[in-house]
Design a protein around this motif. Sequence first.
Motif, PDB file in Angstrom:
ATOM      1  N   GLU A  76      47.061  51.659  51.561  1.00 42.85           N
ATOM      2  CA  GLU A  76      46.492  50.408  51.073  1.00 42.85           C
ATOM      3  C   GLU A  76      47.632  49.458  50.727  1.00 42.85           C
ATOM      4  O   GLU A  76      48.686  49.888  50.250  1.00 42.85           O
ATOM      5  CB  GLU A  76      45.655  50.631  49.810  1.00 42.85           C
TER       6      GLU A  76
ATOM      7  N   HIS B  15      48.182  46.326  48.261  1.00 41.33           N
ATOM      8  CA  HIS B  15      47.650  45.511  47.175  1.00 41.33           C
ATOM      9  C   HIS B  15      48.539  44.270  47.049  1.00 41.33           C
ATOM     10  O   HIS B  15      49.689  44.365  46.604  1.00 41.33           O
ATOM     11  CB  HIS B  15      47.635  46.303  45.868  1.00 41.33           C
ATOM     12  N   HIS B  16      47.994  43.138  47.460  1.00 35.97           N
ATOM     13  CA  HIS B  16      48.762  41.901  47.428  1.00 35.97           C
ATOM     14  C   HIS B  16      48.885  41.368  46.006  1.00 35.97           C
ATOM     15  O   HIS B  16      48.036  41.649  45.140  1.00 35.97           O
ATOM     16  CB  HIS B  16      48.094  40.844  48.316  1.00 35.97           C
TER      17      HIS B  16
ATOM     18  N   ARG C 213      44.284  40.605  46.629  1.00 31.86           N
ATOM     19  CA  ARG C 213      43.650  41.115  47.841  1.00 31.86           C
ATOM     20  C   ARG C 213      44.120  42.540  48.128  1.00 31.86           C
ATOM     21  O   ARG C 213      45.251  42.908  47.827  1.00 31.86           O
ATOM     22  CB  ARG C 213      43.991  40.224  49.045  1.00 31.86           C
TER      23      ARG C 213
ATOM     24  N   GLU D 121      44.187  45.391  51.315  1.00 30.53           N
ATOM     25  CA  GLU D 121      43.979  45.742  52.716  1.00 30.53           C
ATOM     26  C   GLU D 121      44.124  47.253  52.867  1.00 30.53           C
ATOM     27  O   GLU D 121      44.972  47.870  52.221  1.00 30.53           O
ATOM     28  CB  GLU D 121      45.001  45.052  53.615  1.00 30.53           C
ATOM     29  N   ARG D 122      43.288  47.842  53.746  1.00 32.79           N
ATOM     30  CA  ARG D 122      43.347  49.282  53.982  1.00 32.79           C
ATOM     31  C   ARG D 122      43.690  49.543  55.447  1.00 32.79           C
ATOM     32  O   ARG D 122      43.208  48.841  56.328  1.00 32.79           O
ATOM     33  CB  ARG D 122      42.020  49.941  53.600  1.00 32.79           C
ATOM     34  N   PHE D 123      44.491  50.581  55.670  1.00 32.19           N
ATOM     35  CA  PHE D 123      44.997  50.865  56.999  1.00 32.19           C
ATOM     36  C   PHE D 123      44.749  52.321  57.341  1.00 32.19           C
ATOM     37  O   PHE D 123      44.741  53.188  56.480  1.00 32.19           O
ATOM     38  CB  PHE D 123      46.493  50.550  57.066  1.00 32.19           C
TER      39      PHE D 123
ATOM     40  N   ILE E 233      52.925  46.995  58.627  1.00 33.85           N
ATOM     41  CA  ILE E 233      52.371  46.139  57.582  1.00 33.85           C
ATOM     42  C   ILE E 233      53.429  45.159  57.084  1.00 33.85           C
ATOM     43  O   ILE E 233      54.484  45.585  56.602  1.00 33.85           O
ATOM     44  CB  ILE E 233      51.871  46.990  56.399  1.00 33.85           C
TER      45      ILE E 233
ATOM     46  N   ASP F 108      54.059  42.637  46.420  1.00 30.93           N
ATOM     47  CA  ASP F 108      53.034  43.502  47.001  1.00 30.93           C
ATOM     48  C   ASP F 108      53.286  44.957  46.617  1.00 30.93           C
ATOM     49  O   ASP F 108      54.432  45.382  46.417  1.00 30.93           O
ATOM     50  CB  ASP F 108      53.030  43.383  48.526  1.00 30.93           C
TER      51      ASP F 108
END
Length: 204
Positions: A124, A126-127, A131, A133-135, A141, A147
Amino acid sequence: SATGFSSWLNIDGQGTEFDDLAPIGLGATAVGDGANALQNPCIAGIVLGEAEPWEARAPVTKVCSELVCDSGGAGRQRGGLGSRVAWRFDVEPLMINTTAQRVFHRIEKGLAGGMPGGGTSEAELHHADGRIERFGIRADIPVTPGDVIVINGAGGGGNGCPLEREIESVQDDVDAGYVSAGAAVETYGVVFEEYDAVGRRRTQ
């Protein structure tokens, strides 16, 4: 199998590879609980270094490295717990490569009535703006200052019916933070009533 990342940092004017991983929990056997957070046997013997030397030399901070409560599959013998590892990058934009296995098809099944392991093996991002995002299996990335990269290792499957687990073992798991009090009730059928004179919880 574990989830991991690799990156390339400029440290003291030299390019340096910077990696970490989140080990998984092993499945339980018929005679014992699964081991917590172990690396893949193919890299057995490799010791993960302490965070402090990296934090002293590079603009990175280890946010956490912890076992994940309730990630071990319930059973007469409990599956090993998975793990969560997180790093914050306070650097100029860079790319991080992540690799994960068993993300889309969980195969850490329980045996003989045991339940599958919990958690997930994924990465993951975490910005700093909130936000997430999951990968999945593999990703490149882009990371910007502030981040946080989070890598997760899933738990192992349980062995045998959870209702047959010894009450004392369930109590030890709750005391250690391996199993939540809610899961003790819902999955193992153990209710904690009150503390006794030496600080141990009485059960029924």
